[in-house]
Design a protein around this motif. Structure first.
Motif, PDB file in Angstrom:
ATOM      1  N   PRO A 123      23.644  38.280  33.867  1.00 57.01           N
ATOM      2  CA  PRO A 123      24.386  38.143  35.241  1.00 57.01           C
ATOM      3  C   PRO A 123      25.460  37.343  35.127  1.00 57.01           C
ATOM      4  O   PRO A 123      25.513  36.385  34.180  1.00 57.01           O
ATOM      5  CB  PRO A 123      23.132  37.176  36.044  1.00 57.01           C
ATOM      6  N   PRO A 124      26.563  37.439  35.770  1.00 59.41           N
ATOM      7  CA  PRO A 124      27.816  36.566  35.711  1.00 59.41           C
ATOM      8  C   PRO A 124      27.710  35.263  35.936  1.00 59.41           C
ATOM      9  O   PRO A 124      26.940  35.039  37.015  1.00 59.41           O
ATOM     10  CB  PRO A 124      28.669  37.408  36.643  1.00 59.41           C
ATOM     11  N   MET A 125      27.957  34.329  35.278  1.00 60.98           N
ATOM     12  CA  MET A 125      28.255  32.992  35.459  1.00 60.98           C
ATOM     13  C   MET A 125      29.199  32.422  34.734  1.00 60.98           C
ATOM     14  O   MET A 125      29.800  32.926  33.650  1.00 60.98           O
ATOM     15  CB  MET A 125      26.802  32.452  34.981  1.00 60.98           C
ATOM     16  N   PRO A 126      29.902  31.287  34.998  1.00 64.47           N
ATOM     17  CA  PRO A 126      30.894  30.475  34.245  1.00 64.47           C
ATOM     18  C   PRO A 126      30.528  30.259  32.774  1.00 64.47           C
ATOM     19  O   PRO A 126      29.360  29.947  32.534  1.00 64.47           O
ATOM     20  CB  PRO A 126      31.079  29.289  34.948  1.00 64.47           C
ATOM     21  N   PRO A 127      31.457  30.442  32.130  1.00 62.61           N
ATOM     22  CA  PRO A 127      31.114  29.948  30.511  1.00 62.61           C
ATOM     23  C   PRO A 127      30.814  28.696  30.488  1.00 62.61           C
ATOM     24  O   PRO A 127      31.249  27.859  31.237  1.00 62.61           O
ATOM     25  CB  PRO A 127      32.531  30.235  29.774  1.00 62.61           C
ATOM     26  N   LEU A 128      29.825  28.303  29.511  1.00 63.67           N
ATOM     27  CA  LEU A 128      29.590  26.952  29.437  1.00 63.67           C
ATOM     28  C   LEU A 128      30.687  26.274  28.169  1.00 63.67           C
ATOM     29  O   LEU A 128      31.362  27.133  27.578  1.00 63.67           O
ATOM     30  CB  LEU A 128      28.203  26.690  28.534  1.00 63.67           C
ATOM     31  N   SER A 129      30.650  25.005  28.649  1.00 63.30           N
ATOM     32  CA  SER A 129      31.719  24.435  27.694  1.00 63.30           C
ATOM     33  C   SER A 129      30.935  23.532  26.430  1.00 63.30           C
ATOM     34  O   SER A 129      30.085  22.987  26.878  1.00 63.30           O
ATOM     35  CB  SER A 129      32.507  23.134  28.436  1.00 63.30           C
ATOM     36  N   GLY A 276      31.883  47.161  48.301  1.00 70.50           N
ATOM     37  CA  GLY A 276      32.319  47.482  47.170  1.00 70.50           C
ATOM     38  C   GLY A 276      33.835  47.337  46.943  1.00 70.50           C
ATOM     39  O   GLY A 276      34.418  47.698  45.918  1.00 70.50           O
ATOM     40  N   ASP A 277      34.645  46.637  47.852  1.00 68.05           N
ATOM     41  CA  ASP A 277      35.745  46.362  47.497  1.00 68.05           C
ATOM     42  C   ASP A 277      36.195  45.600  46.264  1.00 68.05           C
ATOM     43  O   ASP A 277      35.200  44.764  45.981  1.00 68.05           O
ATOM     44  CB  ASP A 277      36.737  45.864  48.822  1.00 68.05           C
ATOM     45  N   PRO A 278      37.324  45.376  45.737  1.00 69.56           N
ATOM     46  CA  PRO A 278      37.399  44.708  44.451  1.00 69.56           C
ATOM     47  C   PRO A 278      37.056  42.974  44.766  1.00 69.56           C
ATOM     48  O   PRO A 278      37.138  42.467  45.808  1.00 69.56           O
ATOM     49  CB  PRO A 278      38.908  44.893  44.274  1.00 69.56           C
ATOM     50  N   VAL A 279      36.642  42.518  43.697  1.00 65.49           N
ATOM     51  CA  VAL A 279      36.201  41.105  43.628  1.00 65.49           C
ATOM     52  C   VAL A 279      37.447  40.454  43.609  1.00 65.49           C
ATOM     53  O   VAL A 279      38.397  40.671  42.887  1.00 65.49           O
ATOM     54  CB  VAL A 279      35.137  40.617  42.618  1.00 65.49           C
ATOM     55  N   THR A 280      37.901  39.382  44.440  1.00 66.63           N
ATOM     56  CA  THR A 280      39.174  38.854  44.345  1.00 66.63           C
ATOM     57  C   THR A 280      38.981  37.207  44.106  1.00 66.63           C
ATOM     58  O   THR A 280      37.645  36.667  44.355  1.00 66.63           O
ATOM     59  CB  THR A 280      39.781  39.186  45.605  1.00 66.63           C
ATOM     60  N   GLN A 281      39.961  36.510  44.287  1.00 66.46           N
ATOM     61  CA  GLN A 281      39.924  34.895  44.234  1.00 66.46           C
ATOM     62  C   GLN A 281      40.692  34.485  45.325  1.00 66.46           C
ATOM     63  O   GLN A 281      41.014  33.192  45.406  1.00 66.46           O
ATOM     64  CB  GLN A 281      40.505  34.303  43.075  1.00 66.46           C
ATOM     65  N   ARG A 282      41.161  35.345  46.236  1.00 67.01           N
ATOM     66  CA  ARG A 282      41.888  35.079  47.566  1.00 67.01           C
ATOM     67  C   ARG A 282      43.086  34.462  47.241  1.00 67.01           C
ATOM     68  O   ARG A 282      43.585  34.591  46.190  1.00 67.01           O
ATOM     69  CB  ARG A 282      40.707  34.216  48.662  1.00 67.01           C
ATOM     70  N   SER A 283      43.540  33.563  48.034  1.00 62.85           N
ATOM     71  CA  SER A 283      44.926  32.842  47.727  1.00 62.85           C
ATOM     72  C   SER A 283      44.740  31.770  46.547  1.00 62.85           C
ATOM     73  O   SER A 283      43.732  31.012  46.690  1.00 62.85           O
ATOM     74  CB  SER A 283      45.315  32.369  49.012  1.00 62.85           C
ATOM     75  N   GLU A 307      37.649  37.744  33.209  1.00 67.06           N
ATOM     76  CA  GLU A 307      36.633  38.269  32.448  1.00 67.06           C
ATOM     77  C   GLU A 307      35.625  38.028  33.373  1.00 67.06           C
ATOM     78  O   GLU A 307      34.407  38.935  33.865  1.00 67.06           O
ATOM     79  CB  GLU A 307      36.204  37.661  31.318  1.00 67.06           C
ATOM     80  N   GLN A 308      35.533  36.904  33.809  1.00 67.69           N
ATOM     81  CA  GLN A 308      34.368  36.540  35.024  1.00 67.69           C
ATOM     82  C   GLN A 308      34.580  37.443  36.363  1.00 67.69           C
ATOM     83  O   GLN A 308      33.289  37.852  36.634  1.00 67.69           O
ATOM     84  CB  GLN A 308      34.595  34.984  35.452  1.00 67.69           C
ATOM     85  N   ARG A 309      35.598  37.559  36.737  1.00 66.13           N
ATOM     86  CA  ARG A 309      35.712  38.646  37.964  1.00 66.13           C
ATOM     87  C   ARG A 309      35.327  39.887  37.524  1.00 66.13           C
ATOM     88  O   ARG A 309      34.474  40.538  38.513  1.00 66.13           O
ATOM     89  CB  ARG A 309      37.285  38.698  38.357  1.00 66.13           C
ATOM     90  N   GLN A 310      35.658  40.573  36.328  1.00 67.24           N
ATOM     91  CA  GLN A 310      35.026  41.720  36.136  1.00 67.24           C
ATOM     92  C   GLN A 310      33.772  41.814  35.897  1.00 67.24           C
ATOM     93  O   GLN A 310      32.961  42.719  36.241  1.00 67.24           O
ATOM     94  CB  GLN A 310      36.051  42.464  34.550  1.00 67.24           C
ATOM     95  N   SER A 311      33.103  40.608  35.518  1.00 69.07           N
ATOM     96  CA  SER A 311      31.810  40.680  35.202  1.00 69.07           C
ATOM     97  C   SER A 311      30.943  40.706  36.550  1.00 69.07           C
ATOM     98  O   SER A 311      29.830  41.182  36.605  1.00 69.07           O
ATOM     99  CB  SER A 311      31.259  39.454  34.586  1.00 69.07           C
ATOM    100  N   PHE A 312      31.589  40.065  37.777  1.00 66.85           N
ATOM    101  CA  PHE A 312      30.890  40.084  38.993  1.00 66.85           C
ATOM    102  C   PHE A 312      30.850  41.421  39.834  1.00 66.85           C
ATOM    103  O   PHE A 312      29.961  41.964  40.230  1.00 66.85           O
ATOM    104  CB  PHE A 312      31.620  39.144  39.934  1.00 66.85           C
ATOM    105  N   GLU A 313      32.039  42.090  39.461  1.00 62.98           N
ATOM    106  CA  GLU A 313      32.037  43.586  39.756  1.00 62.98           C
ATOM    107  C   GLU A 313      31.364  44.519  38.981  1.00 62.98           C
ATOM    108  O   GLU A 313      30.416  45.510  39.646  1.00 62.98           O
ATOM    109  CB  GLU A 313      33.620  44.034  39.695  1.00 62.98           C
ATOM    110  N   ARG A 314      30.839  44.276  37.629  1.00 64.88           N
ATOM    111  CA  ARG A 314      30.017  45.122  36.777  1.00 64.88           C
ATOM    112  C   ARG A 314      28.622  44.725  37.329  1.00 64.88           C
ATOM    113  O   ARG A 314      27.673  45.468  37.532  1.00 64.88           O
ATOM    114  CB  ARG A 314      30.014  44.666  35.514  1.00 64.88           C
TER     115      ARG A 314
END
Length: 325
Positions: A123-129, A276-283, A307-314
């Protein structure tokens, strides 16, 4: 003539050696050594990466844990164990680590003593630091002679409020799956904010962790002032020495800016349309901050956000009826 022939043979041998170099040996020495992922000041993952002599790293972790999609952690249980991970270098500063069960982790060097850790699949999630372990018994040498340093007083004598913790745990449990949040969650969010407001008025927030947890609860509000208050709570957590509050401090500011008609600046906010529209980060004002400012608070770089945006779409496509086998 013989001299030239010998040089040619040596050159060919060197080229053959270089092309035959195993992939793990191409890793930069800057990635080698010990890395730690911690939450709320507690170490969760300890990764030891050797350099030059073996293609095997080790991961020490709790036997059971659940990573939520906003980067929080729950369900930590069982004994601590260590397992071997196979190293594969994709680039000098980018490696993968494969577990015995074939689960693959990805580590990228982000800056000196700073790396990101992500799951190649899942599942998509932010990378860990990941950070280098810090030895508090070592006297630092890189002081800035022309600046002043504030004295940090840790909350060693302050206990976390159990009621705030219970609200936070319920908030996170409702977000086990960030792609399926429904209107019923918004109703529960409003009830939690109302209860938290009463706790705050009664003086319940004392520790840095209390303020950190409260920031998450108000971040899930529905008005700009909710997000502004969440940001103030996150900054207060940082001021009280709770360093894990960096990401939520950035995320609350981003959400407040967007919901007030401005553009986010860190890049923590994603919009995932259900049609199904593209995942965006808005403004999004991508040019205001350098990536180093994002890394400093645990936010992915611009490349990492894509990469995170694409993972949400996948993940959305995988769950849609048309995307199922």
């Amino acid at each position: 003539m013989l001299h030239r022939l010998i040089l040619a043979v040596l050159a060919i041998s060197a080229a053959t050696f270089m092309t035959a170099l195993p992939t793990w040996a191409q890793m930069s020495p800057d990635l080698a050594g010990r890395w730690v992922w911690a939450v709320e000041g507690r170490s969760v993952f300890i990764i030891d990466i050797p350099y030059g002599d073996t293609p095997v790293a080790t991961l020490t972790r709790p036997a059971s844990l659940t990573l939520l999609q906003d980067g929080a952690l729950s369900g930590v249980d069982g004994p601590v164990f260590t397992e071997d991970l196979k190293i594969n270098a994709l680039a000098a500063d980018h490696i993968t680590l494969t577990r015995p069960n074939d689960e693959v982790y990805e580590i990228r060097l982000a800056a000196k003593d700073w790396a990101t850790f992500a799951f190649v699949e899942g599942p998509p999630m932010p990378p860990l630091s990941l950070y280098r372990p810090h030895d508090p018994a070592t006297v630092e040498t890189d002081w800035g002679g022309d600046r002043a340093y504030g004295r940090l007083e840790p909350d060693t004598d302050v206990s976390d409020d159990p009621a705030v913790k219970a609200l936070f745990d319920a908030d996170q449990a409702d977000r086990d799956d960030m792609l399926t949040l429904g209107p019923q969650v918004a109703v529960k969010d409003a009830a939690r904010r109302a209860e938290l407001t009463q706790l705050m008025q009664a003086g319940a927030l004392k520790s840095g962790r209390d303020y950190y947890r409260a920031a998450f609860i108000y971040q899930h509000g529905d008005q700009p002032n909710d997000y502004l208050l969440a940001h103030v709570l996150a900054v207060t957590a940082l001021a009280k020495g709770f360093s894990d509050a960096g990401w939520i401090a950035a995320a609350t500011l981003d959400r407040y800016l967007q919901e007030s008609g401005s553009a986010q600046i860190y890049g923590t906010q994603f919009q995932i349309p259900s049609n199904g529209d593209p995942v965006t980060q808005r403004s999004y004002n991508r040019d205001l901050l350098p990536d180093s400012a994002r890394i400093a608070v645990g936010v992915p770089t611009l490349a990492g956000q894509e990469e995170q945006r694409q993972s949400f779409e996948r993940e959305r496509a995988r769950r849609s009826p048309s995307g199922r086998n």
